[in-house]
Design a protein around this motif. Structure first.
Motif, PDB file in Angstrom:
ATOM      1  N   ALA A  28      93.957  21.466   5.345  1.00 55.90           N
ATOM      2  CA  ALA A  28      94.823  20.367   4.921  1.00 55.90           C
ATOM      3  C   ALA A  28      94.393  19.798   3.581  1.00 55.90           C
ATOM      4  O   ALA A  28      95.190  19.197   2.864  1.00 55.90           O
ATOM      5  N   PHE A  29      93.111  19.990   3.248  1.00 52.83           N
ATOM      6  CA  PHE A  29      92.598  19.532   1.961  1.00 52.83           C
ATOM      7  C   PHE A  29      92.567  20.667   0.941  1.00 52.83           C
ATOM      8  O   PHE A  29      91.996  20.532  -0.129  1.00 52.83           O
ATOM      9  N   GLY A  30      93.162  21.793   1.277  1.00 47.72           N
ATOM     10  CA  GLY A  30      93.234  22.897   0.337  1.00 47.72           C
ATOM     11  C   GLY A  30      92.037  23.820   0.352  1.00 47.72           C
ATOM     12  O   GLY A  30      91.820  24.565  -0.595  1.00 47.72           O
ATOM     13  N   PHE A  31      91.224  23.807   1.422  1.00 49.13           N
ATOM     14  CA  PHE A  31      90.024  24.618   1.482  1.00 49.13           C
ATOM     15  C   PHE A  31      90.079  25.612   2.620  1.00 49.13           C
ATOM     16  O   PHE A  31      90.290  25.228   3.766  1.00 49.13           O
ATOM     17  N   PRO A  32      89.878  26.875   2.351  1.00 49.53           N
ATOM     18  CA  PRO A  32      89.726  27.840   3.437  1.00 49.53           C
ATOM     19  C   PRO A  32      88.349  27.698   4.065  1.00 49.53           C
ATOM     20  O   PRO A  32      87.459  27.057   3.496  1.00 49.53           O
ATOM     21  N   TRP A  33      88.171  28.281   5.236  1.00 50.21           N
ATOM     22  CA  TRP A  33      86.843  28.317   5.852  1.00 50.21           C
ATOM     23  C   TRP A  33      85.947  29.140   4.933  1.00 50.21           C
ATOM     24  O   TRP A  33      86.246  30.286   4.633  1.00 50.21           O
ATOM     25  N   PRO A  34      84.846  28.570   4.426  1.00 53.53           N
ATOM     26  CA  PRO A  34      84.054  29.261   3.389  1.00 53.53           C
ATOM     27  C   PRO A  34      83.351  30.504   3.903  1.00 53.53           C
ATOM     28  O   PRO A  34      82.959  30.590   5.070  1.00 53.53           O
ATOM     29  N   ASP A  35      83.189  31.476   3.017  1.00 53.21           N
ATOM     30  CA  ASP A  35      82.526  32.737   3.368  1.00 53.21           C
ATOM     31  C   ASP A  35      81.113  32.510   3.881  1.00 53.21           C
ATOM     32  O   ASP A  35      80.625  33.265   4.722  1.00 53.21           O
ATOM     33  N   MET A  36      80.453  31.491   3.373  1.00 53.97           N
ATOM     34  CA  MET A  36      79.076  31.236   3.801  1.00 53.97           C
ATOM     35  C   MET A  36      78.990  30.856   5.274  1.00 53.97           C
ATOM     36  O   MET A  36      77.936  30.932   5.875  1.00 53.97           O
ATOM     37  N   LEU A  37      80.144  30.462   5.858  1.00 53.86           N
ATOM     38  CA  LEU A  37      80.178  30.131   7.276  1.00 53.86           C
ATOM     39  C   LEU A  37      80.897  31.210   8.085  1.00 53.86           C
ATOM     40  O   LEU A  37      81.434  30.942   9.156  1.00 53.86           O
ATOM     41  N   ASP A  38      80.898  32.413   7.549  1.00 59.95           N
ATOM     42  CA  ASP A  38      81.455  33.548   8.283  1.00 59.95           C
ATOM     43  C   ASP A  38      80.674  33.702   9.585  1.00 59.95           C
ATOM     44  O   ASP A  38      79.460  33.939   9.585  1.00 59.95           O
ATOM     45  N   CYS A  39      81.350  33.555  10.701  1.00 59.32           N
ATOM     46  CA  CYS A  39      80.662  33.514  11.995  1.00 59.32           C
ATOM     47  C   CYS A  39      79.976  34.828  12.344  1.00 59.32           C
ATOM     48  O   CYS A  39      79.065  34.848  13.194  1.00 59.32           O
ATOM     49  N   SER A  40      80.380  35.915  11.704  1.00 62.11           N
ATOM     50  CA  SER A  40      79.730  37.192  11.983  1.00 62.11           C
ATOM     51  C   SER A  40      78.286  37.220  11.491  1.00 62.11           C
ATOM     52  O   SER A  40      77.508  38.096  11.865  1.00 62.11           O
ATOM     53  N   ARG A  41      77.924  36.260  10.664  1.00 58.32           N
ATOM     54  CA  ARG A  41      76.543  36.165  10.162  1.00 58.32           C
ATOM     55  C   ARG A  41      75.574  35.707  11.248  1.00 58.32           C
ATOM     56  O   ARG A  41      74.369  35.922  11.135  1.00 58.32           O
ATOM     57  N   PHE A  42      76.098  35.050  12.249  1.00 58.66           N
ATOM     58  CA  PHE A  42      75.224  34.376  13.199  1.00 58.66           C
ATOM     59  C   PHE A  42      75.044  35.201  14.471  1.00 58.66           C
ATOM     60  O   PHE A  42      75.923  35.959  14.874  1.00 58.66           O
ATOM     61  N   PRO A  43      73.894  35.037  15.150  1.00 60.52           N
ATOM     62  CA  PRO A  43      73.559  35.887  16.300  1.00 60.52           C
ATOM     63  C   PRO A  43      74.419  35.596  17.525  1.00 60.52           C
ATOM     64  O   PRO A  43      74.945  34.499  17.697  1.00 60.52           O
ATOM     65  N   LYS A  44      74.553  36.617  18.364  1.00 57.80           N
ATOM     66  CA  LYS A  44      75.276  36.463  19.617  1.00 57.80           C
ATOM     67  C   LYS A  44      74.499  35.533  20.548  1.00 57.80           C
ATOM     68  O   LYS A  44      73.303  35.291  20.373  1.00 57.80           O
ATOM     69  N   ASP A  45      75.177  35.066  21.569  1.00 59.90           N
ATOM     70  CA  ASP A  45      74.595  34.034  22.425  1.00 59.90           C
ATOM     71  C   ASP A  45      73.403  34.507  23.258  1.00 59.90           C
ATOM     72  O   ASP A  45      72.642  33.670  23.747  1.00 59.90           O
ATOM     73  N   ASN A  46      73.252  35.812  23.416  1.00 62.43           N
ATOM     74  CA  ASN A  46      72.106  36.285  24.201  1.00 62.43           C
ATOM     75  C   ASN A  46      70.833  36.360  23.376  1.00 62.43           C
ATOM     76  O   ASN A  46      69.781  36.720  23.862  1.00 62.43           O
ATOM     77  N   ASP A  47      70.923  36.025  22.085  1.00 60.20           N
ATOM     78  CA  ASP A  47      69.745  35.946  21.222  1.00 60.20           C
ATOM     79  C   ASP A  47      69.260  34.503  21.147  1.00 60.20           C
ATOM     80  O   ASP A  47      69.888  33.587  21.674  1.00 60.20           O
ATOM     81  N   LEU A  48      68.127  34.316  20.459  1.00 62.76           N
ATOM     82  CA  LEU A  48      67.608  32.962  20.261  1.00 62.76           C
ATOM     83  C   LEU A  48      68.460  32.265  19.210  1.00 62.76           C
ATOM     84  O   LEU A  48      68.448  32.633  18.031  1.00 62.76           O
ATOM     85  N   CYS A  49      69.223  31.249  19.614  1.00 61.79           N
ATOM     86  CA  CYS A  49      70.114  30.554  18.690  1.00 61.79           C
ATOM     87  C   CYS A  49      70.539  29.220  19.300  1.00 61.79           C
ATOM     88  O   CYS A  49      70.318  28.954  20.479  1.00 61.79           O
ATOM     89  N   ILE A  50      71.155  28.388  18.476  1.00 64.93           N
ATOM     90  CA  ILE A  50      71.648  27.080  18.922  1.00 64.93           C
ATOM     91  C   ILE A  50      73.007  27.291  19.589  1.00 64.93           C
ATOM     92  O   ILE A  50      73.965  27.714  18.944  1.00 64.93           O
ATOM     93  N   PRO A  51      73.126  26.992  20.893  1.00 68.09           N
ATOM     94  CA  PRO A  51      74.364  27.300  21.613  1.00 68.09           C
ATOM     95  C   PRO A  51      75.407  26.201  21.504  1.00 68.09           C
ATOM     96  O   PRO A  51      75.131  25.064  21.094  1.00 68.09           O
ATOM     97  N   LEU A  52      76.613  26.575  21.882  1.00 67.75           N
ATOM     98  CA  LEU A  52      77.680  25.606  22.075  1.00 67.75           C
ATOM     99  C   LEU A  52      77.311  24.719  23.256  1.00 67.75           C
ATOM    100  O   LEU A  52      76.746  25.194  24.235  1.00 67.75           O
ATOM    101  N   ALA A  53      77.627  23.438  23.163  1.00 68.64           N
ATOM    102  CA  ALA A  53      77.326  22.543  24.273  1.00 68.64           C
ATOM    103  C   ALA A  53      78.130  22.955  25.502  1.00 68.64           C
ATOM    104  O   ALA A  53      79.314  23.281  25.396  1.00 68.64           O
ATOM    105  N   SER A  54      77.485  22.957  26.652  1.00 74.10           N
ATOM    106  CA  SER A  54      78.200  23.237  27.892  1.00 74.10           C
ATOM    107  C   SER A  54      79.221  22.142  28.137  1.00 74.10           C
ATOM    108  O   SER A  54      78.961  20.963  27.908  1.00 74.10           O
ATOM    109  N   SER A  55      80.390  22.544  28.588  1.00 73.33           N
ATOM    110  CA  SER A  55      81.423  21.536  28.860  1.00 73.33           C
ATOM    111  C   SER A  55      80.967  20.542  29.913  1.00 73.33           C
ATOM    112  O   SER A  55      81.461  19.422  29.992  1.00 73.33           O
ATOM    113  N   ASP A  56      79.988  20.953  30.751  1.00 72.52           N
ATOM    114  CA  ASP A  56      79.472  20.048  31.785  1.00 72.52           C
ATOM    115  C   ASP A  56      78.668  18.907  31.190  1.00 72.52           C
ATOM    116  O   ASP A  56      78.437  17.892  31.831  1.00 72.52           O
TER     117      ASP A  56
END
Length: 292
Positions: free
Chosen positions: A128-156
């Motif tokens: 809405a502000f004229g910015f695409p999701w930046p390449d530096m935040l390409d999610c493919s750069r980050f490890p899968k959830d079974n690796d050591l990483c900061i997870p999404l908060a559980s909905s619980d």
């Protein structure tokens, strides 16, 4: 902040390659020098209330000093204030201020799923502000959830949104003014301009707004000439401490009024220009007869 290189606003240079507005861009180098732990500084509003107290430097964006982190992290506060996702702050802090564990040499990155969830919710806000999701935040750069990483908060563990709503900047509050109120407000101020935004940046906690040179319509101007207007900038004081939803699209025109304070043009009133709305339609006619 061309107009697209500003806002979300909105910038500083080293953050992510080049940056000129609210959201920085670039290609971060994910190779690291030997890192060290530093306390997360109290002025770092982006990570206020995060669950840990120490961060690693260099961080995941290549920043090597606390001062550099402070300067660049502040540009992302407006996105957090939009509350587009409950984990936006966690995601950004994991990049700017990675958690530091003394016995662990490896830098802990955000999980792929955390990135994807935040992107899905927040990319439309950036767009809405004229910015695409930046390449530096390409999610493919980050490890899968079974690796050591900061997870999404559980909905619980996600609490209902009962936190206090962000403070609205005084200049951006909807006062439901009619055309007479707007003209009266004009008399109390030193300038009134209809503008389109070229750049939005955040400096020392204030919002710096640079209008497009050719888009300005001048309704009132004290102490400045047309020549001065070529390099004019406007200031929304304390812009990082409050929200301005009224100004949530840099592609539309705005009516801004304000006062000259210590050599700066400080905005006291900001409204989206409502094409065809009676108050704004009559404003242009009323201004010609104005006698303050």
């Amino acid at each position: 902040m061309q107009r697209r290189l500003c806002a979300l606003l909105l910038l500083a240079s080293h953050c992510l390659g080049s940056a000129a507005g609210l959201f920085p861009f670039g290609e971060p180098d994910f190779s690291y020098k030997r890192s060290n732990c530093k306390p997360i500084p109290a002025p770092m509003l982006l990570c206020r209330g995060i669950e840990y107290q120490s961060m690693r430097l260099p961080n995941l964006l290549g920043h090597e000093t606390v001062q550099e982190v402070l300067e660049q992290a502040s540009t992302w506060i407006p996105l957090v204030q939009k509350q587009c996702h409950p984990d936006t702050r966690k995601f950004l802090c994991s990049l700017f201020a990675p958690v530091c564990i003394d016995d662990l040499d490896e830098i802990i990155q955000p999980c792929h799923s955390l990135c994807e969830e935040v992107k899905e919710s927040c990319a439309p806000v950036m767009s809405a502000f004229g910015f695409p999701w930046p390449d530096m935040l390409d999610c493919s750069r980050f490890p899968k959830d079974n690796d050591l990483c900061i997870p999404l908060a559980s909905s619980d563990h996600i609490l209902p949104v009962t936190r206090e709503a962000p403070k609205v900047c005084d200049a951006c509050k909807n006062k439901n003014e009619d055309d007479n109120d707007i003209v009266e407000n004009l008399c109390k101020n030193d300038f009134a301009l209809k503008i389109k935004v070229k750049e939005i940046a955040y400096i020392n906690g204030d919002t710096k707004i640079t209008p497009e040179t050719k888009s300005k319509t001048i309704y009132k101007l004290n102490g400045l000439t047309e020549r001065d207007l070529r390099k004019i900038v406007l200031w929304l004081k304390g812009g990082l401490q409050c929200t301005c939803d009224e100004m949530n699209d840099i592609n539309v025109p705005y009516l801004v009024m304000g006062q000259k304070q210590a050599g700066e043009l400080v905005i006291t009133s900001l409204k989206r220009w409502q094409k065809g709305q009676r108050a704004f339609k009559r404003f242009s006619r009323s201004i010609r007869k104005l006698q303050c």
